[in-house]
Each structure stands twice: as C-alpha cells, then as structure tokens.
Design a protein around this motif. Structure first.
Motif, PDB file in Angstrom:
ATOM      1  N   LEU A  33     -35.127  26.910  18.224  1.00 31.37           N
ATOM      2  CA  LEU A  33     -34.555  27.911  18.773  1.00 31.37           C
ATOM      3  C   LEU A  33     -34.100  29.113  18.215  1.00 31.37           C
ATOM      4  O   LEU A  33     -33.476  30.065  18.531  1.00 31.37           O
ATOM      5  N   ALA A  34     -34.827  29.309  16.973  1.00 26.96           N
ATOM      6  CA  ALA A  34     -34.814  30.276  15.956  1.00 26.96           C
ATOM      7  C   ALA A  34     -33.457  30.723  15.716  1.00 26.96           C
ATOM      8  O   ALA A  34     -32.776  31.719  16.021  1.00 26.96           O
ATOM      9  N   SER A  35     -32.598  29.535  15.474  1.00 28.51           N
ATOM     10  CA  SER A  35     -31.269  29.628  15.024  1.00 28.51           C
ATOM     11  C   SER A  35     -30.842  29.005  13.887  1.00 28.51           C
ATOM     12  O   SER A  35     -31.612  28.576  13.271  1.00 28.51           O
ATOM     13  N   ASN A  36     -29.631  28.909  13.853  1.00 30.77           N
ATOM     14  CA  ASN A  36     -29.064  28.321  12.368  1.00 30.77           C
ATOM     15  C   ASN A  36     -28.794  26.923  12.766  1.00 30.77           C
ATOM     16  O   ASN A  36     -28.090  26.463  13.825  1.00 30.77           O
ATOM     17  N   PRO A  37     -29.025  25.882  11.782  1.00 35.77           N
ATOM     18  CA  PRO A  37     -28.810  24.620  11.996  1.00 35.77           C
ATOM     19  C   PRO A  37     -27.642  23.949  12.072  1.00 35.77           C
ATOM     20  O   PRO A  37     -27.020  23.198  12.676  1.00 35.77           O
ATOM     21  N   VAL A  38     -26.563  24.866  11.478  1.00 37.44           N
ATOM     22  CA  VAL A  38     -25.051  24.635  11.644  1.00 37.44           C
ATOM     23  C   VAL A  38     -24.578  24.872  13.142  1.00 37.44           C
ATOM     24  O   VAL A  38     -24.090  23.801  13.487  1.00 37.44           O
ATOM     25  N   LEU A  39     -25.109  25.790  13.877  1.00 34.79           N
ATOM     26  CA  LEU A  39     -24.914  25.923  15.179  1.00 34.79           C
ATOM     27  C   LEU A  39     -25.252  24.853  16.030  1.00 34.79           C
ATOM     28  O   LEU A  39     -24.638  24.258  16.801  1.00 34.79           O
ATOM     29  N   VAL A  40     -26.476  24.375  15.725  1.00 39.20           N
ATOM     30  CA  VAL A  40     -27.371  23.116  16.350  1.00 39.20           C
ATOM     31  C   VAL A  40     -26.399  21.974  16.085  1.00 39.20           C
ATOM     32  O   VAL A  40     -26.203  21.385  17.039  1.00 39.20           O
ATOM     33  N   ARG A  41     -25.998  21.802  14.918  1.00 41.94           N
ATOM     34  CA  ARG A  41     -25.126  20.525  14.541  1.00 41.94           C
ATOM     35  C   ARG A  41     -24.041  20.473  15.401  1.00 41.94           C
ATOM     36  O   ARG A  41     -23.810  19.353  15.977  1.00 41.94           O
ATOM     37  N   ARG A  42     -23.326  21.628  15.516  1.00 46.37           N
ATOM     38  CA  ARG A  42     -22.074  21.511  16.426  1.00 46.37           C
ATOM     39  C   ARG A  42     -22.486  21.330  17.747  1.00 46.37           C
ATOM     40  O   ARG A  42     -21.804  20.580  18.573  1.00 46.37           O
ATOM     41  N   ILE A  43     -23.427  22.023  18.336  1.00 45.20           N
ATOM     42  CA  ILE A  43     -23.912  21.439  19.854  1.00 45.20           C
ATOM     43  C   ILE A  43     -24.193  20.052  19.846  1.00 45.20           C
ATOM     44  O   ILE A  43     -23.744  19.337  20.686  1.00 45.20           O
ATOM     45  N   LEU A  44     -25.000  19.534  19.011  1.00 41.59           N
ATOM     46  CA  LEU A  44     -25.390  18.031  18.798  1.00 41.59           C
ATOM     47  C   LEU A  44     -24.177  17.035  18.932  1.00 41.59           C
ATOM     48  O   LEU A  44     -24.328  16.108  19.401  1.00 41.59           O
ATOM     49  N   GLY A  45     -23.315  17.696  18.025  1.00 43.78           N
ATOM     50  CA  GLY A  45     -21.911  16.933  17.884  1.00 43.78           C
ATOM     51  C   GLY A  45     -21.241  16.801  19.150  1.00 43.78           C
ATOM     52  O   GLY A  45     -20.831  15.553  19.592  1.00 43.78           O
ATOM     53  N   SER A  46     -21.045  17.814  19.932  1.00 39.96           N
ATOM     54  CA  SER A  46     -20.754  17.711  21.129  1.00 39.96           C
ATOM     55  C   SER A  46     -21.321  16.862  22.228  1.00 39.96           C
ATOM     56  O   SER A  46     -21.109  16.146  23.126  1.00 39.96           O
ATOM     57  N   LEU A  47     -22.787  16.883  22.053  1.00 36.93           N
ATOM     58  CA  LEU A  47     -23.646  15.931  22.880  1.00 36.93           C
ATOM     59  C   LEU A  47     -23.753  14.533  22.567  1.00 36.93           C
ATOM     60  O   LEU A  47     -23.543  13.610  23.210  1.00 36.93           O
ATOM     61  N   ARG A  48     -23.325  14.206  21.392  1.00 44.04           N
ATOM     62  CA  ARG A  48     -23.172  12.837  20.833  1.00 44.04           C
ATOM     63  C   ARG A  48     -21.565  12.446  21.315  1.00 44.04           C
ATOM     64  O   ARG A  48     -21.747  11.299  21.651  1.00 44.04           O
ATOM     65  N   ASP A  49     -20.785  13.045  21.285  1.00 46.87           N
ATOM     66  CA  ASP A  49     -19.204  12.822  21.731  1.00 46.87           C
ATOM     67  C   ASP A  49     -19.591  12.597  23.222  1.00 46.87           C
ATOM     68  O   ASP A  49     -18.800  11.596  23.812  1.00 46.87           O
ATOM     69  N   ALA A  50     -20.459  13.084  23.983  1.00 48.06           N
ATOM     70  CA  ALA A  50     -20.665  12.868  25.583  1.00 48.06           C
ATOM     71  C   ALA A  50     -21.623  11.652  25.953  1.00 48.06           C
ATOM     72  O   ALA A  50     -21.833  11.366  26.878  1.00 48.06           O
ATOM     73  N   GLY A  51     -22.144  10.981  24.610  1.00 50.91           N
ATOM     74  CA  GLY A  51     -23.057   9.712  24.774  1.00 50.91           C
ATOM     75  C   GLY A  51     -24.395  10.312  25.184  1.00 50.91           C
ATOM     76  O   GLY A  51     -25.151   9.347  25.614  1.00 50.91           O
ATOM     77  N   LEU A  52     -24.909  11.211  24.756  1.00 50.28           N
ATOM     78  CA  LEU A  52     -26.086  11.925  25.114  1.00 50.28           C
ATOM     79  C   LEU A  52     -27.258  11.771  24.041  1.00 50.28           C
ATOM     80  O   LEU A  52     -28.559  11.737  24.480  1.00 50.28           O
TER      81      LEU A  52
END
Length: 147
Positions: A33-52
């Motif tokens: 993503l050419a992004s920051n891992p902290v931002l990615v972890r936040r998004i992944l946390g939401s995806l985890r909460d949604a069961g994805l």
C-alpha cells in the motif's frame, strides 16, 4: 462525500491475503500500500471484528482470511471499515422560508438512498477472489509499451 480511503485499504489488504496461501504481516501489506503498518493494523482490526480476517501472534504469525476469498464481497469490506451513510446529508436543516430549502432534504434523501443502494448492490457482486483473478490476469499480460 463521506467515503474515505478505508474501504480501498481494506479491499487491497483482503486481496493481498487472498492472493497468497500464507499469513501476511501488517508490514508486508503496508509495503504494498506504500503506507504505514499502524494504519493497516487499524483497518485489519476492523476486518477482524467483522469476521473477515484473523491473526496469529509471534514468529510466523500474521493476518489471514477468515473465510474463502470467494465468500467475501467488496461490500463486506466496505461495511467493516466505514461508518454511516456514504453520501453526506445536510448537517443542519435548510431554511423553510426558501422554496428550494423546504424540499431539498427530502429530494436528496431519496436520490442519495438510491445511489447508496446501487453501490451496495454493485460492491456485493464482486468478491475478493474475483479481484485476485483480475490481478493475476493483469500480471500475466505482457507489459505494454509506454508512449
């Protein structure tokens, strides 16, 4: 509009996870993503909460899809990371003294609701597996010459 880049990041991350048969770290996804891992972890946390997605800690740990890529739609990703309506509504009621103001909220609500429904239907038709297939197809095509 209220649409943020969170949906794009979530779909990108899910497509990466669908592409490889192993767990990926947030740093690996952030590199793509050419992004920051902290931002990615936040998004992944939401995806985890949604069961994805799900995650494992420690050496060899990382993130993986929680269900097959063919069962995850772009709309699933969008709902997991975005809150509220896609299109912004009036923040306060327009003037009742104006003939346009008296009717605009009702008119826009109908239009926006129909547009959001169309987007939901379209994103619900495309799966992460479909995006993985498209990525692989594009990757296998010979590079076209830039002019």
């Amino acid at each position: 509009m209220s649409l943020s880049s969170r949906s794009a990041v979530a779909i990108h991350a899910l497509t990466m996870l669908g592409r490889w048969d192993r767990s990926l770290t947030s740093a690996e996804i952030a590199d793509s993503l050419a992004s920051n891992p902290v931002l990615v972890r936040r998004i992944l946390g939401s995806l985890r909460d949604a069961g994805l997605v799900w995650s494992t800690e420690g050496r060899g740990g990382g993130w993986s899809l929680a269900r097959p890529a063919r069962e995850i739609t772009l709309y699933d990703a969008h709902v997991a990371v975005e809150a509220g309506p896609i299109l912004s509504r009036h923040t306060h009621p327009p003037s009742e003294a104006c003939e346009v103001g008296r009717h605009m909220q009702t008119l826009l609500e109908t239009e926006f609701r129909e547009a959001e429904q169309a987007m939901q239907e379209r994103l619900g038709q495309t799966t992460i597996a479909h995006l993985v297939h498209q990525v692989l197809t594009k990757e296998r095509k010979p590079a076209t010459r830039q002019q």
